[in-house]
Design an enzyme around this catalytic site. Sequence first.
Site, PDB file in Angstrom:
ATOM      1  N   ASP A 139       9.462  -8.107  -1.054  1.00 53.00           N
ATOM      2  CA  ASP A 139       9.384  -6.769  -0.818  1.00 53.00           C
ATOM      3  C   ASP A 139       7.216  -5.919  -1.401  1.00 53.00           C
ATOM      4  O   ASP A 139       7.823  -5.792  -2.033  1.00 53.00           O
ATOM      5  CB  ASP A 139      10.390  -5.277  -0.923  1.00 53.00           C
ATOM      6  CG  ASP A 139       9.893  -3.682  -0.503  1.00 53.00           C
ATOM      7  OD1 ASP A 139       9.634  -3.936   0.637  1.00 53.00           O
ATOM      8  OD2 ASP A 139       9.400  -3.299  -1.478  1.00 53.00           O
ATOM      9  N   ASP A 141       5.520  -3.331  -1.844  1.00 50.57           N
ATOM     10  CA  ASP A 141       5.576  -1.382  -2.720  1.00 50.57           C
ATOM     11  C   ASP A 141       3.423  -1.673  -2.606  1.00 50.57           C
ATOM     12  O   ASP A 141       3.349  -1.623  -4.420  1.00 50.57           O
ATOM     13  CB  ASP A 141       6.370  -1.770  -3.463  1.00 50.57           C
ATOM     14  CG  ASP A 141       6.016  -0.128  -3.625  1.00 50.57           C
ATOM     15  OD1 ASP A 141       5.473   0.523  -2.993  1.00 50.57           O
ATOM     16  OD2 ASP A 141       7.347   0.415  -3.465  1.00 50.57           O
ATOM     17  N   GLU A 143       0.733   0.761  -2.581  1.00 46.94           N
ATOM     18  CA  GLU A 143       0.365   2.300  -2.875  1.00 46.94           C
ATOM     19  C   GLU A 143      -1.100   2.553  -3.898  1.00 46.94           C
ATOM     20  O   GLU A 143      -1.009   2.832  -4.071  1.00 46.94           O
ATOM     21  CB  GLU A 143       1.602   3.277  -3.328  1.00 46.94           C
ATOM     22  CG  GLU A 143       2.606   2.777  -3.184  1.00 46.94           C
ATOM     23  CD  GLU A 143       3.736   3.361  -3.964  1.00 46.94           C
ATOM     24  OE1 GLU A 143       3.880   4.319  -3.950  1.00 46.94           O
ATOM     25  OE2 GLU A 143       4.990   3.199  -4.462  1.00 46.94           O
ATOM     26  N   TYR A 213      10.677   9.743   0.556  1.00 47.21           N
ATOM     27  CA  TYR A 213      10.882  11.707  -0.358  1.00 47.21           C
ATOM     28  C   TYR A 213       9.732  11.319  -1.378  1.00 47.21           C
ATOM     29  O   TYR A 213       8.614  10.476  -0.734  1.00 47.21           O
ATOM     30  CB  TYR A 213      12.209  11.218  -1.600  1.00 47.21           C
ATOM     31  CG  TYR A 213      12.064   9.168  -1.433  1.00 47.21           C
ATOM     32  CD1 TYR A 213      10.893   8.143  -2.321  1.00 47.21           C
ATOM     33  CD2 TYR A 213      12.767   8.465  -1.210  1.00 47.21           C
ATOM     34  CE1 TYR A 213      10.858   6.758  -2.422  1.00 47.21           C
ATOM     35  CE2 TYR A 213      12.667   6.458  -1.427  1.00 47.21           C
ATOM     36  CZ  TYR A 213      11.970   6.004  -1.875  1.00 47.21           C
ATOM     37  OH  TYR A 213      11.030   4.872  -1.861  1.00 47.21           O
TER      38      TYR A 213
END
Length: 401
Positions: A139, A141, A143, A213
């Site tokens: 995965d 991630d 950001e 979220y």
Amino acid sequence: MKYFRYFFYCSIFFVLVAFTLSKNRSNDTSDDPIAVIAYYVPQWYSIPKQLPLGQLTHIIYSFTKVIDGEMKFSNEGLAVKLQQLVAEKKNHPHLKVMIACGGWGADGFSDMAHTLENRKKFVSSAIQFIKKYKLDGLDIDWEYPGFAAANTGARPEDKQNFTLLMKQLREGLNTLENKQTLTFASAGFKYYYENIEIKEVMKYVDYMNVMTYDQTIATSTFTGHHTALGWINTEDLKDTPYGDFVDAKNEEMKKNGYSFQPNSAEMIIDYCIKNGVAPEQIVIGAAFYGRAWKGVPPTNNGLYQTNTGSYIGWSPYRQIRKEFESNGNYQRYWDSIAKAPYLYSAKDSIFISYDDTVSVKLKTEYAIKNNLGGIMFWELGNDTDDKNSLLKAIYDTSKKK
């Protein structure tokens, strides 16, 4: 006799075809209607064999980082629990154990993805890492591509380089004998998708884990839902301090041809689908933590009101259940528009936004009804140890036919 041989060979052919299709499929091949994916940050007190692994289809061990252009642990002590987690597959053969790279504030992605050679170096390190620990997938991630968050490096070319990185990762993962799942964590706001080539990226990945979220962050000057499912319109904020702020912001943004609206899971998932993402590749996000603000007036039971600062920037659900849900000073409210709960204490002037068993059940039902790939959450260690946990609510709902 020749007819018998004909049907015999036809039968063998179709068996081989079925086997090949099954072997080449990247997604989970169990009969689970949707994927149930946990991000997991190993804690000093957690023991992998005690985790509720039977209620998951995937678990993503978090995090490795981009270090000197390669995928590595920032602390080699993290390897011990990863090995323990992989060892549990003997008891949970259906479970896919993945590794995440990145996370909030993790730097190095922009430089790593900027050239072909740099990407090759990173992909090679990722493949070696997965082989070493006998993992089932990766995965990413990052950001975020294209804009600096938490002071991370970024450049305009990130938009194309992110696609090239995911393409090379898929090609590298396809060389492994064990079929690999490739995912990435995406943001819950529209601006993120202006900085990636979404249709191209989705050609190479199994799932996009949408971080639905932190839709209202700890430093916000207004209270709000941080992990709402339901679509919230500006009209729903009318006659509130937050609504007045949004109206003023929209007036200002009109000058540049833009508009602002509150974030929610339904809004961003609809946006992604309209922009070409297949529903079965989208994974909705749930929060196993809450955010709390202090100095909140009682109007509208604290929702969309001003505050004097963060009371708790990050509260694990187990703490919310133990200290707040059971506290008589706190009243639970349900927002039927946002399809989300919140707690408010008029005595202490404290507002808490979070997911509970009702809201994660609704998110799971939404994923099933809309043919999404699944539901994921951040993060497993924040759940309660009680029998009626958040994960149990998701698991039970995911099994309903």
